[in-house]
Design a protein around this motif. Structure first.
Motif, PDB file in Angstrom:
ATOM      1  N   VAL A 215      54.739   5.353  59.528  1.00 17.74           N
ATOM      2  CA  VAL A 215      54.236   5.129  58.174  1.00 17.74           C
ATOM      3  C   VAL A 215      55.149   5.755  57.136  1.00 17.74           C
ATOM      4  N   SER A 216      55.650   6.951  57.437  1.00 19.41           N
ATOM      5  CA  SER A 216      56.540   7.656  56.523  1.00 19.41           C
ATOM      6  C   SER A 216      57.368   8.638  57.339  1.00 19.41           C
ATOM      7  N   SER A 217      58.238   9.375  56.670  1.00 23.31           N
ATOM      8  CA  SER A 217      59.069  10.351  57.368  1.00 23.31           C
ATOM      9  C   SER A 217      58.247  11.480  57.975  1.00 23.31           C
ATOM     10  N   THR A 218      57.018  11.632  57.526  1.00 21.94           N
ATOM     11  CA  THR A 218      56.166  12.719  58.016  1.00 21.94           C
ATOM     12  C   THR A 218      54.938  12.226  58.784  1.00 21.94           C
ATOM     13  N   LEU A 219      54.725  10.913  58.859  1.00 24.64           N
ATOM     14  CA  LEU A 219      53.547  10.382  59.536  1.00 24.64           C
ATOM     15  C   LEU A 219      53.942   9.307  60.529  1.00 24.64           C
ATOM     16  N   GLU A 220      53.881   9.655  61.806  1.00 27.58           N
ATOM     17  CA  GLU A 220      54.121   8.722  62.897  1.00 27.58           C
ATOM     18  C   GLU A 220      53.180   9.089  64.027  1.00 27.58           C
ATOM     19  N   GLY A 221      52.694   8.092  64.728  1.00 31.79           N
ATOM     20  CA  GLY A 221      51.814   8.348  65.858  1.00 31.79           C
ATOM     21  C   GLY A 221      51.306   7.056  66.437  1.00 31.79           C
ATOM     22  N   LEU A 222      50.363   7.163  67.382  1.00 33.62           N
ATOM     23  CA  LEU A 222      49.747   5.996  67.984  1.00 33.62           C
ATOM     24  C   LEU A 222      48.563   5.559  67.132  1.00 33.62           C
ATOM     25  N   PHE A 223      48.598   4.302  66.719  1.00 32.07           N
ATOM     26  CA  PHE A 223      47.534   3.729  65.902  1.00 32.07           C
ATOM     27  C   PHE A 223      46.801   2.664  66.718  1.00 32.07           C
ATOM     28  N   PHE A 224      45.499   2.560  66.483  1.00 30.04           N
ATOM     29  CA  PHE A 224      44.643   1.630  67.218  1.00 30.04           C
ATOM     30  C   PHE A 224      44.100   0.581  66.261  1.00 30.04           C
ATOM     31  N   MET A 225      43.939  -0.650  66.780  1.00 29.03           N
ATOM     32  CA  MET A 225      43.427  -1.770  65.990  1.00 29.03           C
ATOM     33  C   MET A 225      42.612  -2.666  66.914  1.00 29.03           C
ATOM     34  N   SER A 235      41.244  -2.681  60.353  1.00 30.89           N
ATOM     35  CA  SER A 235      42.244  -1.767  59.822  1.00 30.89           C
ATOM     36  C   SER A 235      42.759  -0.883  60.954  1.00 30.89           C
ATOM     37  N   THR A 236      43.943  -0.319  60.757  1.00 33.35           N
ATOM     38  CA  THR A 236      44.520   0.558  61.773  1.00 33.35           C
ATOM     39  C   THR A 236      43.991   1.984  61.595  1.00 33.35           C
ATOM     40  N   ALA A 237      43.931   2.723  62.709  1.00 32.25           N
ATOM     41  CA  ALA A 237      43.460   4.111  62.661  1.00 32.25           C
ATOM     42  C   ALA A 237      44.345   4.959  63.566  1.00 32.25           C
ATOM     43  N   LEU A 238      44.786   6.093  63.063  1.00 31.84           N
ATOM     44  CA  LEU A 238      45.582   7.019  63.856  1.00 31.84           C
ATOM     45  C   LEU A 238      44.691   7.647  64.930  1.00 31.84           C
ATOM     46  N   VAL A 239      45.098   7.527  66.209  1.00 25.97           N
ATOM     47  CA  VAL A 239      44.310   8.113  67.299  1.00 25.97           C
ATOM     48  C   VAL A 239      45.059   9.236  68.010  1.00 25.97           C
ATOM     49  N   SER A 240      46.385   9.311  67.846  1.00 22.88           N
ATOM     50  CA  SER A 240      47.148  10.405  68.452  1.00 22.88           C
ATOM     51  C   SER A 240      48.444  10.590  67.684  1.00 22.88           C
ATOM     52  N   SER A 241      48.642  11.771  67.142  1.00 21.55           N
ATOM     53  CA  SER A 241      49.882  12.052  66.423  1.00 21.55           C
ATOM     54  C   SER A 241      50.984  12.510  67.367  1.00 21.55           C
ATOM     55  N   ALA A 242      50.618  12.947  68.574  1.00 18.89           N
ATOM     56  CA  ALA A 242      51.606  13.467  69.527  1.00 18.89           C
ATOM     57  C   ALA A 242      51.901  12.514  70.667  1.00 18.89           C
ATOM     58  N   GLY A 243      51.003  11.563  70.943  1.00 13.85           N
ATOM     59  CA  GLY A 243      51.158  10.679  72.091  1.00 13.85           C
ATOM     60  C   GLY A 243      52.236   9.630  71.899  1.00 13.85           C
ATOM     61  N   ARG A 244      52.893   9.285  72.990  1.00 15.82           N
ATOM     62  CA  ARG A 244      53.902   8.222  72.996  1.00 15.82           C
ATOM     63  C   ARG A 244      53.767   7.448  74.303  1.00 15.82           C
ATOM     64  N   ASN A 245      54.378   6.251  74.365  1.00 15.17           N
ATOM     65  CA  ASN A 245      54.427   5.428  75.577  1.00 15.17           C
ATOM     66  C   ASN A 245      53.024   5.179  76.140  1.00 15.17           C
ATOM     67  N   PRO A 246      52.133   4.530  75.373  1.00 18.39           N
ATOM     68  CA  PRO A 246      50.728   4.431  75.784  1.00 18.39           C
ATOM     69  C   PRO A 246      50.478   3.340  76.829  1.00 18.39           C
ATOM     70  N   ARG A 247      49.327   3.459  77.492  1.00 19.01           N
ATOM     71  CA  ARG A 247      48.736   2.390  78.296  1.00 19.01           C
ATOM     72  C   ARG A 247      47.275   2.292  77.881  1.00 19.01           C
ATOM     73  N   LEU A 248      46.725   1.060  77.862  1.00 18.98           N
ATOM     74  CA  LEU A 248      45.393   0.840  77.312  1.00 18.98           C
ATOM     75  C   LEU A 248      44.611  -0.067  78.253  1.00 18.98           C
ATOM     76  N   GLY A 249      43.323   0.236  78.471  1.00 24.25           N
ATOM     77  CA  GLY A 249      42.468  -0.602  79.294  1.00 24.25           C
ATOM     78  C   GLY A 249      41.064  -0.683  78.736  1.00 24.25           C
ATOM     79  N   TRP A 250      40.304  -1.705  79.178  1.00 26.18           N
ATOM     80  CA  TRP A 250      38.914  -1.923  78.771  1.00 26.18           C
ATOM     81  C   TRP A 250      38.067  -2.048  80.028  1.00 26.18           C
TER      82      TRP A 250
END
Length: 377
Positions: A215-225, A235-250
């Motif tokens: 989003v900006s130089s100071t805001l990056e993370g995993l967003f959910f939609m 709308s998008t929502a930040l769910v993890s500011s530290a997480g990377r390389n995600p996997r998602l299931g239902w």
């Protein structure tokens, strides 16, 4: 721990292996040759898919052209069709192999870096020709994809990125079983590098999406939609500011998100549970701490037969740039509590065989391709 009898099976670049998990941590395997690095042709097993009766296996030929093949195996991992060439020249080999419950669809990039779908029958024959997905959309190096079948939509759902240029963004594309175009829409302009987009499909055709958003130089993370069956995005929502390389299931009730975090040079796998509307119902929790430097999720499968999550992951003591690490299978309850954690290939001589493709559940076994990786060092 639950004391169940489960079966896990492994397709390897050098071997075809079947392994059974008896009480939670014990695995026994049998091996059968599939491909050998020093023998021509060297067709490493890639993505696998199950249609309810047979297993389709994509194979990447380790040649200059990255030729892609496909073959059919039965539930006992016995090959039932000859290897059939799907594409003589590709950009990097197999992207994904999926089933619609009857036939299969193999996805790859052509030399112009377009995403291409090729239909494959349950007997291993090719149906029609290769179909370019969204041919009018710009293509660039370093595109990223996640692809799933939706029975409710009767089509394939493709989450993909255009990483640069005037059409840069995150796109949702849907196509029919034959690759015929249905929709193609821009979801977001702000992408991390990499964006690692992942999707999960609900029974009604709705979708959950997670991706790295810058989003900006100071805001990056995993967003959910979320995306409803009519393709209306939330709308998008930040769910993890530290997480990377995600996997998602239902799992029919809620989403499970698994991602890698790093602290003081050591990786860890963390989980977050989200409701159908994307609200966090169980916050960030530690799943696996790396034994050394690196740990990364490879695939996340909801197993309705035994009501459990199955997470495939790699754990490298020295780091992935030095040593590929062990390929492991972590079984979890619906609430993401640990059931067992074991080597995917229990043969210790195959412990460091890894994969770039997600595993699957056939109703009786977990199946995955594995490859004998060689360290860059």
């Amino acid at each position: 721990m639950r004391n169940e009898r489960l079966i896990c099976a492994v397709l390897a670049a050098a071997f075809l292996a079947a392994a059974s998990i008896a009480p939670a941590d014990v695995c026994n395997s049998g091996l059968q040759a599939v491909a050998q690095p020093t023998v021509f042709p060297n067709r490493s097993s890639a993505a696998v898919a199950w249609n309810g009766s047979v297993l389709a296996v994509a194979k990447n030929e380790n040649n200059f052209s990255k030729t892609v093949w496909v073959a059919i195996y039965d539930a006992g991992l016995v090959q039932r069709s000859t290897d059939r060439m799907v594409a003589a020249n590709t950009d990097g080999g197999t992207i994904a192999l999926l089933s619609n419950g009857i036939d299969f669809a193999l996805f790859y990039r052509d030399l112009q870096q377009h995403l291409v779908l090729q239909q494959v029958t349950a007997s291993g024959d090719l149906t029609g020709g290769p179909v370019v997905i969204a041919p009018g959309r710009a293509v660039w190096p370093n595109q990223e994809f996640d692809i799933a079948w939706s029975a409710a939509r009767n089509g394939y759902v493709i989450l993909r990125t255009v990483p640069q240029g005037g059409e840069k963004g995150l796109y949702l594309t849907t196509v029919g079983p034959d690759g015929s175009a249905r929709s193609d829409q821009l979801l977001d302009l702000f992408l991390g590098n990499p964006a690692t987009p992942r999707l999960a499909v609900k029974g009604d055709g709705g979708l959950g999406l997670v991706y790295d958003r810058l989003v900006s130089s100071t805001l990056e993370g995993l967003f959910f939609m979320t995306i409803d069956p009519a393709n209306v995005a939330s709308s998008t929502a930040l769910v993890s500011s530290a997480g990377r390389n995600p996997r998602l299931g239902w799992n029919g009730n809620d989403y499970l998100l698994v991602a890698t975090t790093f602290s003081a040079g050591h990786g860890a796998l963390h989980s977050i549970r989200l409701s159908a509307s994307g609200q966090v119902i169980a916050p960030d929790a530690l799943l696996v701490a790396a034994r050394g430097v690196d740990v990364a999720p490879l695939g996340l499968v909801w197993n309705a037969t035994t009501s459990e999550w199955a997470l495939g992951y790699s754990d490298s003591v020295l780091g992935f740039n030095v040593y590929p690490g062990e390929y492991r299978l972590l079984r979890l309850t619906p609430a993401a509590a640990r059931i067992s954690d074991t080597l995917f290939s229990p043969d210790r001589t195959k412990a460091t065989y890894g994969t770039a493709y997600a595993h699957i559940w056939t109703g009786t076994s977990y199946n995955s391709s594995i490859d004998h990786l060689v360290s860059p060092a």
